[in-house]
Motif scaffolding. Structure first.
Motif, PDB file in Angstrom:
ATOM      1  N   THR A 170       0.808  -1.304  -0.099  1.00 48.10           N
ATOM      2  CA  THR A 170      -0.111   0.004  -0.106  1.00 48.10           C
ATOM      3  C   THR A 170       0.787   1.385  -0.013  1.00 48.10           C
ATOM      4  N   VAL A 171       0.172   2.314  -0.491  1.00 49.10           N
ATOM      5  CA  VAL A 171       0.864   3.769  -0.340  1.00 49.10           C
ATOM      6  C   VAL A 171      -0.051   4.573   0.672  1.00 49.10           C
ATOM      7  N   ALA A 172       0.596   5.810   0.917  1.00 50.20           N
ATOM      8  CA  ALA A 172      -0.255   6.712   1.648  1.00 50.20           C
ATOM      9  C   ALA A 172       0.558   7.886   1.524  1.00 50.20           C
ATOM     10  N   THR A 173       0.029   9.046   1.699  1.00 54.48           N
ATOM     11  CA  THR A 173       0.614  10.316   1.806  1.00 54.48           C
ATOM     12  C   THR A 173       0.451  11.219   2.839  1.00 54.48           C
ATOM     13  N   VAL A 174       1.366  11.780   3.493  1.00 56.50           N
ATOM     14  CA  VAL A 174       1.029  12.876   4.502  1.00 56.50           C
ATOM     15  C   VAL A 174       1.157  14.339   3.840  1.00 56.50           C
ATOM     16  N   VAL A 175       0.177  14.671   3.817  1.00 53.05           N
ATOM     17  CA  VAL A 175      -0.099  16.174   3.142  1.00 53.05           C
ATOM     18  C   VAL A 175      -0.273  17.164   4.085  1.00 53.05           C
ATOM     19  N   GLU A 176       0.778  17.840   4.456  1.00 50.78           N
ATOM     20  CA  GLU A 176       0.527  19.160   5.628  1.00 50.78           C
ATOM     21  C   GLU A 176       0.630  20.592   5.031  1.00 50.78           C
ATOM     22  N   SER A 177      -0.466  21.252   5.385  1.00 50.49           N
ATOM     23  CA  SER A 177      -0.369  22.783   5.240  1.00 50.49           C
ATOM     24  C   SER A 177      -0.758  23.544   6.665  1.00 50.49           C
ATOM     25  N   ALA A 178      -0.096  24.456   6.934  1.00 54.51           N
ATOM     26  CA  ALA A 178      -0.109  25.412   7.888  1.00 54.51           C
ATOM     27  C   ALA A 178      -0.566  24.373   9.435  1.00 54.51           C
ATOM     28  N   GLY A 179       0.248  23.369   9.391  1.00 56.80           N
ATOM     29  CA  GLY A 179       0.123  22.700  10.737  1.00 56.80           C
ATOM     30  C   GLY A 179      -1.121  21.534  10.750  1.00 56.80           C
ATOM     31  N   ARG A 180      -1.762  21.439   9.640  1.00 60.74           N
ATOM     32  CA  ARG A 180      -2.968  20.604   9.475  1.00 60.74           C
ATOM     33  C   ARG A 180      -2.558  19.545   8.293  1.00 60.74           C
TER      34      ARG A 180
ATOM     35  N   ARG B 289       3.538  -0.595   3.939  1.00 57.33           N
ATOM     36  CA  ARG B 289       2.912   0.663   3.407  1.00 57.33           C
ATOM     37  C   ARG B 289       4.072   1.508   3.126  1.00 57.33           C
ATOM     38  N   VAL B 290       4.229   2.234   1.942  1.00 54.61           N
ATOM     39  CA  VAL B 290       5.304   3.080   1.559  1.00 54.61           C
ATOM     40  C   VAL B 290       4.606   4.575   1.664  1.00 54.61           C
ATOM     41  N   CYS B 291       5.133   5.349   2.784  1.00 59.04           N
ATOM     42  CA  CYS B 291       4.452   6.664   2.973  1.00 59.04           C
ATOM     43  C   CYS B 291       5.247   7.808   2.485  1.00 59.04           C
ATOM     44  N   PHE B 292       4.490   8.637   1.481  1.00 62.36           N
ATOM     45  CA  PHE B 292       5.144   9.711   1.117  1.00 62.36           C
ATOM     46  C   PHE B 292       4.701  10.856   1.830  1.00 62.36           C
ATOM     47  N   ALA B 293       5.840  12.166   1.540  1.00 66.14           N
ATOM     48  CA  ALA B 293       5.395  13.198   1.979  1.00 66.14           C
ATOM     49  C   ALA B 293       4.929  14.079   0.700  1.00 66.14           C
ATOM     50  N   ALA B 294       3.847  14.926   0.724  1.00 64.65           N
ATOM     51  CA  ALA B 294       3.459  15.674  -0.499  1.00 64.65           C
ATOM     52  C   ALA B 294       2.998  17.092  -0.023  1.00 64.65           C
TER      53      ALA B 294
ATOM     54  N   THR C  62       7.075  15.207  -2.378  1.00 59.91           N
ATOM     55  CA  THR C  62       8.297  15.709  -1.999  1.00 59.91           C
ATOM     56  C   THR C  62       9.151  14.978  -1.329  1.00 59.91           C
ATOM     57  N   GLY C  63       9.228  13.747  -0.627  1.00 59.81           N
ATOM     58  CA  GLY C  63       9.930  12.818  -0.193  1.00 59.81           C
ATOM     59  C   GLY C  63       9.310  11.412   0.303  1.00 59.81           C
ATOM     60  N   VAL C  64       9.859  10.791   0.834  1.00 56.85           N
ATOM     61  CA  VAL C  64       9.452   9.433   1.320  1.00 56.85           C
ATOM     62  C   VAL C  64       9.581   9.478   3.034  1.00 56.85           C
ATOM     63  N   VAL C  65       8.300   9.479   3.625  1.00 56.33           N
ATOM     64  CA  VAL C  65       8.673   9.367   5.078  1.00 56.33           C
ATOM     65  C   VAL C  65       8.897   8.187   5.730  1.00 56.33           C
ATOM     66  N   GLY C  66       8.555   7.085   5.102  1.00 53.17           N
ATOM     67  CA  GLY C  66       9.194   5.715   5.735  1.00 53.17           C
ATOM     68  C   GLY C  66       8.372   4.719   5.056  1.00 53.17           C
ATOM     69  N   ILE C  67       8.735   3.453   5.391  1.00 56.58           N
ATOM     70  CA  ILE C  67       8.489   2.352   4.899  1.00 56.58           C
ATOM     71  C   ILE C  67       7.786   1.318   6.168  1.00 56.58           C
TER      72      ILE C  67
END
Length: 146
Positions: free
Chosen positions: A8-18, A83-88, A64-69
């Motif tokens: 699986t894949v996931a993304t962490v998308v952050e904007s202004a602390g949310r 899970r491969v988790c990406f930052a975006a 923008t990057g890879v957070v972790g596996i």
């Protein structure tokens, strides 16, 4: 019995602390998760992460990057997920886009708001990925070879 891990894949998308999260119906209850899903045949991990985020939230993102596996075995069914988790970063939102089946809404929540709703997490990977993202740094996208 054959053992088959699920990629699986996931993304962490952050904007202004949310953080961009999805509310989804799972097992008769509404749970919170990052935009996430299964790798499809003939798809790269990066393309899967971008696709799943768009399908589940209506947001076009740039990785923008890879957070972790992460390796996770769900206690509810014994299935093992890698899970491969990406930052975006969020680029554009299409509010008229229909979301994937089972997705009730996309929402932005702070880490504290997520902690206050821990009983609604789809899994503890939610907070692990966010905390790893916050601790940084993310790994370069080049670490994922297509």
């Amino acid at each position: 019995m054959a053992w088959h891990p699920h990629i699986t894949v996931a993304t962490v998308v952050e904007s202004a602390g949310r953080f961009l999260m999805v509310e989804e119906s799972k097992g008769g209850r509404l749970v919170l998760n990052q935009p996430a899903g299964h790798l499809e045949s003939d798809e790269t991990l990066k393309a899967a992460a971008i696709r799943e985020t768009l399908e589940e939230t209506g947001w076009t993102v740039e990785l923008t990057g890879v957070v972790g596996i992460y390796l996770y075995t769900a206690p509810s069914n014994g299935v093992t997920y890698q899970r491969v988790c990406f930052a975006a970063k969020a680029l554009h939102h299409d509010a008229s886009r229909s979301l994937d089946e089972g997705i009730v809404a996309a929402t932005w929540l702070s880490r504290d708001e997520l902690l206050a709703q821990s009983s609604r997490w789809r899994s503890e990977l939610i907070i692990r990925c966010i905390d790893d993202y916050l601790a940084g740094p993310s790994y370069d996208l080049a670490v994922v070879r297509d």
